[in-house]
Design an enzyme around this catalytic site. Structure first.
Site, short mmCIF file in Angstrom:
data_model
loop_
_atom_site.label_atom_id
_atom_site.label_comp_id
_atom_site.label_asym_id
_atom_site.label_seq_id
_atom_site.Cartn_x
_atom_site.Cartn_y
_atom_site.Cartn_z
N GLU A 81 -88.97 72.01 -45.79
CA GLU A 81 -90.30 71.71 -46.33
C GLU A 81 -90.47 72.17 -47.78
O GLU A 81 -91.35 71.69 -48.49
CB GLU A 81 -91.37 72.38 -45.47
CG GLU A 81 -91.57 71.76 -44.10
CD GLU A 81 -92.37 70.47 -44.14
OE1 GLU A 81 -92.88 70.12 -45.23
OE2 GLU A 81 -92.49 69.82 -43.10
N GLU A 112 -72.86 79.92 -31.93
CA GLU A 112 -73.57 81.11 -32.39
C GLU A 112 -72.69 82.35 -32.35
O GLU A 112 -73.01 83.37 -32.97
CB GLU A 112 -74.85 81.34 -31.58
CG GLU A 112 -74.67 81.87 -30.19
CD GLU A 112 -76.02 82.18 -29.53
OE1 GLU A 112 -76.13 83.27 -28.96
OE2 GLU A 112 -76.93 81.34 -29.59
#
Length: 302
Positions: A81, A112
């Site tokens: 954003e 991960e």
């Protein structure tokens, strides 16, 4: 492995699967609300972290986010954003997510744990002195995130850790530690829920305050937005009209003259001779619109 807060059992968990749907949903909603409240305790750390980010970006550095799983999705949502909302150059926002682009399709758990991938990602992105890396992990012990923040720090970058368990290993590699002490999840360990909600709120706060420090916000307006679609171009016109008191048509003309820059258009309305002059005034004001407007007003009185 010792049980952590993010793996603990919620007080309303017993018999959850036989409760009425409305009761389950009420529990879920309340758990999200309680998780969101945890952000208040982290406000001082978030403020410190935002100032650190702004300092690095103002000096020309990059801002990187490193995370895995649902924490990675929260980080990605914030990172993507920033260019559109605050006009930060896209090449200065780096996203390091375990599993790479494939994570956006599968979000597999295995990556991960891949510390080699994390180390390579930090090196390939050339994260180092002058940059800032934010590592996000609900447990605070995700190997990918711990490796990434550790490597970034060793390479000279400023580091911020966001985690939901105190004494998280992630904090040991951070210049600023943001602890979000969320309650146990209603579904034990499902940190996409409460922990993720708190992370998203904290990241919203962190990046927005950093943008304010950088001069990308004036009053409640995103005056450094990249207006690259119909909605945002209309928003730019409305902002210029609201701040300057000019008509929408005049605001649109000023934006055209400014090359689309909202702050530049506003300074043109205030009396800057041309777009180049407006941009020089902005530069002298640290890209902040309010002191730039004051500078123009001051020059008129001389």
């Amino acid at each position: 492995m010792a049980e952590t807060r993010t793996e603990a059992i919620h007080q309303n968990a017993e018999g959850l699967d036989v409760q009425a749907p409305d009761t389950i949903l009420s529990f879920l909603a309340n758990a999200q609300i309680e998780a969101a409240k945890a952000v208040h305790g982290a406000i001082p750390a978030i403020a410190e972290a935002a100032e650190l980010i702004a300092t690095q970006l103002k000096s020309g550095g990059k801002l990187a986010y490193a995370a895995a799983g649902s924490s990675g999705l929260m980080a990605v949502a914030d990172a993507l954003e920033l260019p559109g909302t605050f006009g930060i150059a896209r090449d200065r926002i780096i996203i390091l997510i375990a599993g790479g682009d494939e994570a956006f399709r599968t979000l597999a758990g295995g990556p991960e744990d891949d510390t080699e991938e994390a180390a390579a990602a930090v090196a390939n992105a050339d994260i180092g002195k002058g940059d800032c890396l934010i590592a996000v992990s609900a447990s605070g012990s995700t190997p990918y995130a711990v490796q990434a923040i550790g490597d970034a720090r060793r390479r000279g970058a400023a580091t911020i850790a966001v985690a939901n368990n105190k004494d998280a290993p992630l904090f040991g590699e951070a210049d600023v530690a943001v602890l979000l002490e969320t309650p146990p999840e209603l579904i034990a360990g499902s940190t996409r829920m409460g922990a993720g909600t708190a992370q998203k709120i904290a990241l919203n706060m962190l990046s927005t305050l950093a943008a304010i420090h950088l001069g990308h916000v004036h009053d409640g307006y995103m005056v450094n937005l990249a207006a690259d679609n119909i909605k945002l171009r209309d928003r730019a016109v409305r902002m210029v009209a609201a701040i300057t008191g000019r008509s929408r048509n005049e605001a649109a003309r000023l934006l055209e003259e400014s090359g689309g820059g909202v702050k530049t258009a506003i300074l043109l309305a205030a009396g800057a001779a041309n777009a180049d002059a407006a941009e020089k005034i902005l530069e002298g004001a640290g890209q902040k619109l309010r002191p730039a407007l004051s500078a123009i007003e001051g020059s008129k009185r001389r």
